[in-house]
Scaffold this motif. Structure first.
Motif, PDB file in Angstrom:
ATOM      1  N   ILE A   1       8.866   2.915  -3.072  1.00 59.99           N
ATOM      2  CA  ILE A   1       8.414   4.296  -2.866  1.00 59.99           C
ATOM      3  C   ILE A   1       9.414   5.037  -1.986  1.00 59.99           C
ATOM      4  O   ILE A   1       9.962   4.464  -1.037  1.00 59.99           O
TER       5      ILE A   1
ATOM      6  N   GLU B   1       5.061   6.380   4.298  1.00 60.52           N
ATOM      7  CA  GLU B   1       3.849   5.601   4.034  1.00 60.52           C
ATOM      8  C   GLU B   1       3.138   5.270   5.340  1.00 60.52           C
ATOM      9  O   GLU B   1       3.779   5.038   6.374  1.00 60.52           O
TER      10      GLU B   1
ATOM     11  N   ARG C   1      -1.721   7.712  -3.242  1.00 58.73           N
ATOM     12  CA  ARG C   1      -0.886   8.849  -2.844  1.00 58.73           C
ATOM     13  C   ARG C   1      -1.781   9.988  -2.407  1.00 58.73           C
ATOM     14  O   ARG C   1      -2.728  10.333  -3.112  1.00 58.73           O
TER      15      ARG C   1
ATOM     16  N   SER D   1       2.276   8.226   1.028  1.00 57.08           N
ATOM     17  CA  SER D   1       1.733   7.005   0.436  1.00 57.08           C
ATOM     18  C   SER D   1       0.800   6.355   1.456  1.00 57.08           C
ATOM     19  O   SER D   1       1.087   6.349   2.658  1.00 57.08           O
TER      20      SER D   1
END
Length: 245
Positions: free
Chosen positions: A65, A69, A109, A115
């Motif tokens: 990703i 996050e 998401r 994330s």
């Protein structure tokens, strides 16, 4: 004909306008005054802002990703799934009455700008030792190697504060040192006596003060009433790729 359609359309616009102004307060009576930026980020209730990406059962399945996050960890039954849903005004994150349902790293998401990883609950009683070991190994790999991880939110039940397994987990995150971690005390609405809540809060703060890598601010929230959620949303906004339009 067309006049009727126009009337229906106008009525719908009015309902939409009302909903956009009051839906947050309708669902969460304790939200309090929200900044416009938080309102824009949360958007309207019923419009899904959280999207499920995938579940990882082994390290090789953890997605690559490019956006920031955050992770949510905690003992089973502390309301992690409910908290994730509250943060996005959604019901997409699955919760269960059976502690330990989350058996994988579940990735979501939020608004396509952040994330979120929902981790297996620790301290559960409904799994074999082999399962527990494999989940612990997967989580450990994730915490040590995830370069985009901005923060780990460790969710506690405000009624109980930190139990032994919570303290062990917090010390482990401190020792790994890959990302800052922050304690979120959920279910604050279920604590009957304010002095009990204050006592648990102080105990947690005292512990956090001794741990390198811990965010010193301990969050107190209720995913049921919405108390404290907007402040947590502001933290997520600051860590995300969100840009005001």
């Amino acid at each position: 004909g067309s006049r009727f359609k126009r009337t229906v359309s106008d009525a719908k616009d009015k309902v939409d306008e009302f909903d956009s102004k009051f839906s947050l307060l309708t669902r969460y009576s304790n939200y309090g005054t929200l900044d416009d930026s938080v309102k824009n980020f949360l958007g309207r209730r019923g419009v899904t802002k959280i999207r499920f990406v995938l579940s990882a059962h082994i390290p090789e399945q953890i997605p690559d990703i490019s956006i920031p996050e955050v992770a949510f960890a905690g003992r089973s039954n502390v309301g992690k799934s409910s908290l994730l849903n509250a943060l996005g005004l959604t019901t997409i994150v699955r919760s269960s009455n059976t502690p330990g349902l989350t058996q994988s790293l579940n990735f979501y998401r939020l608004r396509e700008v952040l994330s979120m990883c929902d981790l297996p609950g620790y301290g559960f009683a409904y799994a074999s030792d082999n399962k527990i070991q494999s989940w612990a190994k997967l989580s450990d790999h994730y915490f040590r190697t995830r370069s985009i991880l901005k923060r780990v939110f460790v969710v506690l039940d405000a009624r109980h504060g930190t139990l032994d397994k919570d303290e062990d987990f917090l010390r482990k995150l401190s020792e790994i040192g890959n990302a800052p971690f922050q304690v979120v005390m959920n279910k604050a609405d279920l604590v009957v006596k304010p002095e009990d809540l204050a006592r648990q809060y102080q105990r947690v703060k005292d512990l956090v003060a001794t741990l390198p890598g811990a965010v010193k601010e301990v969050r107190m929230v209720s995913s049921k009433t919405g108390a404290g959620i907007s402040e947590l949303v502001e933290e997520l906004m600051a860590m995300s790729d969100w840009k005001e339009l």
